[in-house]
Design an enzyme around this catalytic site. Structure first.
Site, PDB file in Angstrom:
ATOM      1  N   TYR A 133       0.834  -1.227  -0.100  1.00  0.00           N
ATOM      2  CA  TYR A 133      -0.094  -0.004   0.175  1.00  0.00           C
ATOM      3  C   TYR A 133       0.991   1.215  -0.141  1.00  0.00           C
ATOM      4  CZ  TYR A 133      -4.346  -2.505   1.349  1.00  0.00           C
ATOM      5  OH  TYR A 133      -5.373  -3.521   1.473  1.00  0.00           O
TER       6      TYR A 133
ATOM      7  N   ASP B  91       0.446 -18.280   2.887  1.00  0.00           N
ATOM      8  CA  ASP B  91      -0.805 -19.416   2.366  1.00  0.00           C
ATOM      9  C   ASP B  91      -0.747 -20.428   3.379  1.00  0.00           C
ATOM     10  OD1 ASP B  91       2.299 -20.021   1.792  1.00  0.00           O
ATOM     11  OD2 ASP B  91       1.722 -20.599  -0.379  1.00  0.00           O
TER      12      ASP B  91
ATOM     13  N   ASP C 270      -4.528  -7.344   5.423  1.00  0.00           N
ATOM     14  CA  ASP C 270      -6.014  -7.071   4.935  1.00  0.00           C
ATOM     15  C   ASP C 270      -6.575  -8.501   4.561  1.00  0.00           C
ATOM     16  OD1 ASP C 270      -8.236  -5.643   3.660  1.00  0.00           O
ATOM     17  OD2 ASP C 270      -7.048  -6.134   1.700  1.00  0.00           O
TER      18      ASP C 270
ATOM     19  N   ASP D  58      -9.991 -10.333   6.836  1.00  0.00           N
ATOM     20  CA  ASP D  58     -11.288 -10.907   6.475  1.00  0.00           C
ATOM     21  C   ASP D  58     -11.576 -12.297   6.482  1.00  0.00           C
ATOM     22  OD1 ASP D  58     -11.789  -8.360   5.126  1.00  0.00           O
ATOM     23  OD2 ASP D  58     -12.813  -9.257   3.395  1.00  0.00           O
TER      24      ASP D  58
ATOM     25  N   LYS E  11       6.268 -14.226   2.993  1.00  0.00           N
ATOM     26  CA  LYS E  11       6.050 -14.810   1.701  1.00  0.00           C
ATOM     27  C   LYS E  11       7.817 -14.944   1.208  1.00  0.00           C
ATOM     28  CE  LYS E  11       4.147 -17.453  -1.328  1.00  0.00           C
ATOM     29  NZ  LYS E  11       3.698 -18.623  -1.099  1.00  0.00           N
TER      30      LYS E  11
HETATM   31  C1  IPM Z   1      -9.666  -2.573   5.364  1.00  0.00           C
HETATM   32  C2  IPM Z   1     -10.288  -2.344   3.867  1.00  0.00           C
HETATM   33  C3  IPM Z   1      -9.421  -0.998   3.124  1.00  0.00           C
HETATM   34  C4  IPM Z   1      -7.999  -1.867   3.277  1.00  0.00           C
HETATM   35  C5  IPM Z   1      -9.825  -0.748   1.743  1.00  0.00           C
HETATM   36  C6  IPM Z   1     -11.129  -0.146   1.988  1.00  0.00           C
HETATM   37  C7  IPM Z   1      -9.066   0.207   1.163  1.00  0.00           C
HETATM   38  O1  IPM Z   1     -10.370  -3.470   3.118  1.00  0.00           O
HETATM   39  O2  IPM Z   1      -9.691  -1.648   6.163  1.00  0.00           O
HETATM   40  O3  IPM Z   1      -9.415  -3.832   5.363  1.00  0.00           O
HETATM   41  O4  IPM Z   1      -7.629  -2.348   2.002  1.00  0.00           O
HETATM   42  O5  IPM Z   1      -7.222  -1.706   3.805  1.00  0.00           O
HETATM   43 MN    MN Z   2      -9.834  -5.128   4.229  1.00  0.00          MN
END
Ligand code: IPM
Ligand code: MN
Length: 346
Positions: A132, A215, A239, A243, A182
């Site tokens: 990022y 992974d 990130d 999730d 990685k």
């Molecule tokens: C998060 C989100 C953000 C990220 C997006 C919305 C840019 O997915 O906070 O996890 O990738 O950091």
């Molecule tokens: Mn995210």
């Protein structure tokens, strides 16, 4: 001393869940002043930018920021996100993204046979560089020779501070740090990452340190989440893994986060992980748990430990006893869950 908190409801379901988080914080009766900031996609349509030019100074004059979500189908995602949340993380140097992934009682877990005792992970995501970094470019657009370059940047300082923080945090928990890497395929960035992690681990003999390829780590989160305590990861790996972690703790609606610069005076930015969810926006059915849990982290950041613990207990009570929103198998709406949390605060 009055805490100054900036409130940035944002887009989509953001305002709906933030209203409940605010209501819960207000019910605690602290000396706290909100500044509502109407930044986001509507602001972009009106002013051509997601937030005003002096936005960072405005935020910096506060002790913390509580944010809903950013993103609307009418604005390209890379414009809305680089115009607000990514810009804030980078420019305020909020280098640690702290994401607790704990399965609360009463919340259904998608992993067969797993319960709250198996899921208590804390993710520490590097938050200002890595994949990022924002460095790159495009050339020869539309031609056969079109090229896009997106550079990952790993600095010793950036890697060091987040990994050191992981070890410090793990010392106060179950004492395990898992570093996501990685370095088998990436020869530079993740090799530096590993070297720094090895060096830092030597200074924490009481913490068990392991290096796991990202992974394989994804598979392990599903197969054996109980073996994980603190996980430290780069920006993109953090990130993606969070999730997955959110799904394991009952869904995106449960996940909370803190963007902070530990040891500094900078305001932290607290936000649920779920995003703006335009598909359900305006219907009042979003789960406010992630936003309320983010407020718990915010109160801790302000030094309001008792209030923070009280709010977490109230959220835990409601998750265990209901009411619950539909994503958790219930039928309640956003406001009913928020009201139940306030009621539990007594
Ligand atoms: C998060 C989100 C953000 C990220 C997006 C919305 C840019 O997915 O906070 O996890 O990738 O950091
Ligand atoms: Mn995210």
């Amino acid at each position: 001393m009055t805490h100054r908190v900036a409130l940035l409801p944002g887009d989509g379901v953001g305002p709906e869940v933030i209203a409940e988080a605010r209501r819960a914080v207000d019910a605690l009766g602290l000396s706290l002043e909100w500044t509502e900031l109407l930044w986001g996609s509507a602001h972009w349509h009106e002013h051509g930018r997601m937030m005003p030019a002096d936005a960072l100074e405005t935020l910096d004059a506060h002790d913390a920021v509580l944010m809903g979500a950013i993103g609307d189908p009418s604005v390209p995602d890379h414009v809305s996100l680089w115009g607000l949340v990514l810009e804030i993380r980078q420019r305020l140097d909020l280098w640690a993204n702290v994401r607790p992934a704990r399965l609360l009682e009463g919340v259904p877990c998608p992993l067969a046979g797993r319960g709250p005792a198996d899921v208590d992970m804390l993710f520490l995501r590097e938050n200002t560089e890595g994949e990022y970094s924002g460095i790159g470019g495009r050339a020869h657009q539309g031609l056969g020779a079109e090229v896009a370059i997106e550079s990952s940047v790993f600095t010793r300082e950036g890697v060091e501070r987040v990994i050191r923080h992981a070890f410090e945090v793990a010392s106060g928990r179950r004492g395990v740090v898992t570093s996501a890497t990685k370095s088998n395929a990436s020869r530079y960035g993740y090799v530096l990452w590993d070297e720094v992690a090895d060096e830092i681990s030597a200074g924490f003999p009481g913490v068990r340190y392991e290096r796991v390829l990202v992974d394989a780590l994804a598979a392990r989160m599903v197969r054996d989440p109980a073996s994980l305590d603190v996980v430290v990861a780069s920006n993109l790996f953090g990130d993606i893994l969070t999730d997955l972690a959110a799904a394991i703790q009952g869904g995106m609606g449960m996940a909370a986060s803190a963007n902070v610069a530990p040891g500094s005076q900078r305001p932290g930015l607290f936000e649920p992980v779920h995003g703006s969810a335009p598909d359900i926006a305006g219907r009042g059915i979003a789960n406010p748990a992630g936003a309320i849990w983010s407020a718990v982290l915010l109160l801790e950041h302000l030094g309001e430990r008792e209030a923070s613990e009280a709010l977490m207990r109230a959220l835990e009570d409601v998750c265990r006893d209901g009411p619950r929103t539909r994503d958790l198998g219930g039928e309640a709406n956003t406001a009913e869950v928020g009201a139940a949390v306030v009621e539990r605060l007594g």
